[in-house]
Write a protein that holds these residues in place. Structure first.
Motif, PDB file in Angstrom:
ATOM      1  N   ASN A  81       0.810  -1.220   0.000  1.00 36.03           N
ATOM      2  CA  ASN A  81       0.000   0.000   0.000  1.00 36.03           C
ATOM      3  C   ASN A  81       0.841   1.267   0.000  1.00 36.03           C
ATOM      4  O   ASN A  81       0.327   2.354  -0.293  1.00 36.03           O
ATOM      5  CB  ASN A  81      -0.940   0.005   1.207  1.00 36.03           C
ATOM      6  N   LEU A  82       2.130   1.149   0.327  1.00 38.94           N
ATOM      7  CA  LEU A  82       3.025   2.303   0.217  1.00 38.94           C
ATOM      8  C   LEU A  82       3.415   2.568  -1.238  1.00 38.94           C
ATOM      9  O   LEU A  82       4.043   3.580  -1.540  1.00 38.94           O
ATOM     10  CB  LEU A  82       4.300   2.066   1.033  1.00 38.94           C
ATOM     11  N   GLY A  83       3.047   1.636  -2.124  1.00 37.43           N
ATOM     12  CA  GLY A  83       3.388   1.788  -3.520  1.00 37.43           C
ATOM     13  C   GLY A  83       4.817   1.410  -3.851  1.00 37.43           C
ATOM     14  O   GLY A  83       5.371   1.854  -4.865  1.00 37.43           O
ATOM     15  N   LEU A  84       5.423   0.573  -3.005  1.00 36.27           N
ATOM     16  CA  LEU A  84       6.807   0.159  -3.231  1.00 36.27           C
ATOM     17  C   LEU A  84       6.889  -0.796  -4.419  1.00 36.27           C
ATOM     18  O   LEU A  84       5.938  -1.515  -4.720  1.00 36.27           O
ATOM     19  CB  LEU A  84       7.360  -0.524  -1.979  1.00 36.27           C
ATOM     20  N   PRO A  85       8.029  -0.837  -5.078  1.00 37.03           N
ATOM     21  CA  PRO A  85       8.209  -1.801  -6.186  1.00 37.03           C
ATOM     22  C   PRO A  85       8.056  -3.226  -5.665  1.00 37.03           C
ATOM     23  O   PRO A  85       8.397  -3.512  -4.507  1.00 37.03           O
ATOM     24  CB  PRO A  85       9.642  -1.539  -6.663  1.00 37.03           C
ATOM     25  N   PRO A  86       7.548  -4.138  -6.496  1.00 37.50           N
ATOM     26  CA  PRO A  86       7.325  -5.516  -6.042  1.00 37.50           C
ATOM     27  C   PRO A  86       8.563  -6.171  -5.437  1.00 37.50           C
ATOM     28  O   PRO A  86       8.455  -6.896  -4.446  1.00 37.50           O
ATOM     29  CB  PRO A  86       6.880  -6.231  -7.326  1.00 37.50           C
ATOM     30  N   GLU A  87       9.740  -5.912  -6.012  1.00 40.63           N
ATOM     31  CA  GLU A  87      10.949  -6.543  -5.475  1.00 40.63           C
ATOM     32  C   GLU A  87      11.280  -6.031  -4.069  1.00 40.63           C
ATOM     33  O   GLU A  87      11.796  -6.772  -3.235  1.00 40.63           O
ATOM     34  CB  GLU A  87      12.142  -6.329  -6.415  1.00 40.63           C
ATOM     35  N   GLU A  88      10.964  -4.759  -3.804  1.00 43.24           N
ATOM     36  CA  GLU A  88      11.179  -4.217  -2.471  1.00 43.24           C
ATOM     37  C   GLU A  88      10.191  -4.825  -1.478  1.00 43.24           C
ATOM     38  O   GLU A  88      10.544  -5.123  -0.333  1.00 43.24           O
ATOM     39  CB  GLU A  88      11.037  -2.694  -2.495  1.00 43.24           C
ATOM     40  N   VAL A  89       8.949  -5.003  -1.893  1.00 43.69           N
ATOM     41  CA  VAL A  89       7.955  -5.635  -1.025  1.00 43.69           C
ATOM     42  C   VAL A  89       8.398  -7.052  -0.672  1.00 43.69           C
ATOM     43  O   VAL A  89       8.362  -7.452   0.508  1.00 43.69           O
ATOM     44  CB  VAL A  89       6.573  -5.668  -1.710  1.00 43.69           C
ATOM     45  N   VAL A  90       8.840  -7.807  -1.656  1.00 41.51           N
ATOM     46  CA  VAL A  90       9.288  -9.181  -1.412  1.00 41.51           C
ATOM     47  C   VAL A  90      10.454  -9.194  -0.431  1.00 41.51           C
ATOM     48  O   VAL A  90      10.502 -10.020   0.494  1.00 41.51           O
ATOM     49  CB  VAL A  90       9.686  -9.858  -2.739  1.00 41.51           C
ATOM     50  N   ALA A  91      11.404  -8.280  -0.609  1.00 37.82           N
ATOM     51  CA  ALA A  91      12.569  -8.225   0.279  1.00 37.82           C
ATOM     52  C   ALA A  91      12.149  -7.926   1.711  1.00 37.82           C
ATOM     53  O   ALA A  91      12.652  -8.541   2.666  1.00 37.82           O
ATOM     54  CB  ALA A  91      13.559  -7.174  -0.222  1.00 37.82           C
ATOM     55  N   ARG A  92      11.226  -6.986   1.870  1.00 34.85           N
ATOM     56  CA  ARG A  92      10.771  -6.631   3.221  1.00 34.85           C
ATOM     57  C   ARG A  92      10.013  -7.790   3.869  1.00 34.85           C
ATOM     58  O   ARG A  92      10.165  -8.049   5.061  1.00 34.85           O
ATOM     59  CB  ARG A  92       9.889  -5.385   3.172  1.00 34.85           C
ATOM     60  N   VAL A  93       9.174  -8.454   3.089  1.00 38.96           N
ATOM     61  CA  VAL A  93       8.404  -9.576   3.628  1.00 38.96           C
ATOM     62  C   VAL A  93       9.337 -10.700   4.054  1.00 38.96           C
ATOM     63  O   VAL A  93       9.211 -11.254   5.155  1.00 38.96           O
ATOM     64  CB  VAL A  93       7.377 -10.084   2.599  1.00 38.96           C
ATOM     65  N   ASP A  94      10.295 -11.049   3.202  1.00 32.63           N
ATOM     66  CA  ASP A  94      11.230 -12.118   3.537  1.00 32.63           C
ATOM     67  C   ASP A  94      12.019 -11.782   4.799  1.00 32.63           C
ATOM     68  O   ASP A  94      12.242 -12.646   5.658  1.00 32.63           O
ATOM     69  CB  ASP A  94      12.189 -12.364   2.375  1.00 32.63           C
ATOM     70  N   GLU A  95      12.433 -10.541   4.904  1.00 30.32           N
ATOM     71  CA  GLU A  95      13.183 -10.104   6.074  1.00 30.32           C
ATOM     72  C   GLU A  95      12.334 -10.225   7.344  1.00 30.32           C
ATOM     73  O   GLU A  95      12.786 -10.748   8.370  1.00 30.32           O
ATOM     74  CB  GLU A  95      13.636  -8.657   5.892  1.00 30.32           C
ATOM     75  N   ALA A  96      11.090  -9.752   7.289  1.00 31.89           N
ATOM     76  CA  ALA A  96      10.210  -9.784   8.459  1.00 31.89           C
ATOM     77  C   ALA A  96       9.901 -11.217   8.868  1.00 31.89           C
ATOM     78  O   ALA A  96       9.889 -11.550  10.058  1.00 31.89           O
ATOM     79  CB  ALA A  96       8.918  -9.019   8.177  1.00 31.89           C
ATOM     80  N   LEU A  97       9.641 -12.070   7.893  1.00 31.81           N
ATOM     81  CA  LEU A  97       9.357 -13.472   8.197  1.00 31.81           C
ATOM     82  C   LEU A  97      10.561 -14.135   8.862  1.00 31.81           C
ATOM     83  O   LEU A  97      10.414 -14.935   9.797  1.00 31.81           O
ATOM     84  CB  LEU A  97       8.981 -14.220   6.922  1.00 31.81           C
ATOM     85  N   ASP A  98      11.753 -13.789   8.401  1.00 28.37           N
ATOM     86  CA  ASP A  98      12.965 -14.362   8.978  1.00 28.37           C
ATOM     87  C   ASP A  98      13.172 -13.876  10.406  1.00 28.37           C
ATOM     88  O   ASP A  98      13.446 -14.679  11.311  1.00 28.37           O
ATOM     89  CB  ASP A  98      14.161 -13.996   8.113  1.00 28.37           C
ATOM     90  N   VAL A  99      13.023 -12.578  10.622  1.00 29.60           N
ATOM     91  CA  VAL A  99      13.232 -12.010  11.955  1.00 29.60           C
ATOM     92  C   VAL A  99      12.244 -12.592  12.964  1.00 29.60           C
ATOM     93  O   VAL A  99      12.602 -12.877  14.111  1.00 29.60           O
ATOM     94  CB  VAL A  99      13.106 -10.468  11.909  1.00 29.60           C
TER      95      VAL A  99
END
Length: 299
Positions: A123-141
């Motif tokens: 919803n922030l309008g981030l590029p799809p690759e940035e969204v994927v990176a953030r999601v993967d990071e959060a899931l890992d943490v």
């Protein structure tokens, strides 16, 4: 009103994550303020626990800090500046300050875990690759990688709480406000949530949590905010939770280490204010004390 406890003083502006100055908060139709001229400061990297009885105003306090509730008077300081409650100001504020509510189902919207964690960044309008990176990071943490593709409705209550926290982390927030994050969890769930909080702190996030659990606050917090009928007292964990009169007004019990040492006629300050079971066991062993059947006798 706000009372500073003991020798506690607010951090300098450069070390302040979030603050309130003279805030009054009320709800439509109410005749009295829920928060009464509250000023408090959340220090960067400082663990702050918010305690109070039901209806004391602690959830409203978190909502004001998050920008979800606009105060009737006073100022929220975010990023060193007064918060603008207009659309642009709140959008910027909510990128750096995230509130996770007590009921995770209030914040979970998507069919599966990965989609839900990515909801905010998308919803922030981030590029799809940035969204994927953030999601993967959060899931890992948050140790949720194994659940990434699981439907949200098939998660346990504790897992849903961690997914809600992961969604906040994916927003790359500077400050995370957790409303009763351990409520309704069994001991294993509590331990998992505290591990998640520790992971967030290692990630550079300042964590504020509200709780009824005085023992949790005693062993976890650096500083404590006690809310009693809209009036706030803030101080170090020792000054706040060592103040028996304040706890009585807040309808809270003493942390168990203080209650135990007090029952033995031992002054906690003389023993370094023990905060964990290990600390207390070491104190009792060193002083030759053997608790018996809920009481304690000196050997």
């Amino acid at each position: 009103m706000t009372h500073r406890l003991g020798s506690w003083t607010p951090p300098d502006d450069a070390d302040t994550a979030l603050a309130l100055r003279g805030v009054h908060a009320r709800y439509p139709g109410a005749s009295a303020d829920v928060l009464d001229c509250v000023s408090l400061t959340i220090g960067l990297g400082r663990r702050t626990a918010v305690l109070g009885a039901n209806g004391s105003g602690k959830t409203t306090l978190l909502r004001v800090l998050s920008g979800a509730h606009r105060p009737a008077a006073g100022t929220v300081i975010s990023g060193g500046r007064p918060l603008d409650h207009g659309r642009r100001g709140l959008t910027a504020h909510r990128q750096r300050v995230q509130l996770v509510t007590q009921d995770p189902d209030d914040q979970l919207f998507s069919a599966d875990v990965r989609a839900d964690v990515g909801y905010g960044p998308t919803n922030l309008g981030l590029p799809p690759e940035e969204v994927v990176a953030r999601v993967d990071e959060a899931l890992d943490v948050l140790s949720l990688c194994d659940l990434a593709d699981r439907p949200v409705h098939r998660l346990s209550f504790g897992q849903r709480k961690r997914v809600a926290v992961a969604g906040a982390l994916a927003m790359r927030s500077d400050v995370l406000l957790l409303d009763e994050p351990t409520a309704g969890l069994d001991p294993v769930g509590v331990a998992e949530m505290l591990d998640a909080v520790a992971a967030l702190e290692r990630h550079g996030t300042t964590v504020v949590l509200s709780t009824h659990d005085v023992d949790l606050a005693w062993r976890w917090a650096d500083e404590v905010v006690v809310v009693v009928d809209g009036v706030v007292s803030q101080g170090s964990v020792r000054d706040a939770l060592g103040d028996a009169d304040l706890l009585a007004r807040a309808r809270l019990e003493q942390p168990w280490p203080l209650a135990l040492l007090g029952s033995l006629g031992m002054e906690p300050a003389q023993y370094g204010w023990p905060r964990t079971h290990t600390d207390v066991a070491a104190v009792l062993a060193r002083d030759g004390v053997t608790p018996v059947a809920g009481e304690a006798g000196r050997t």
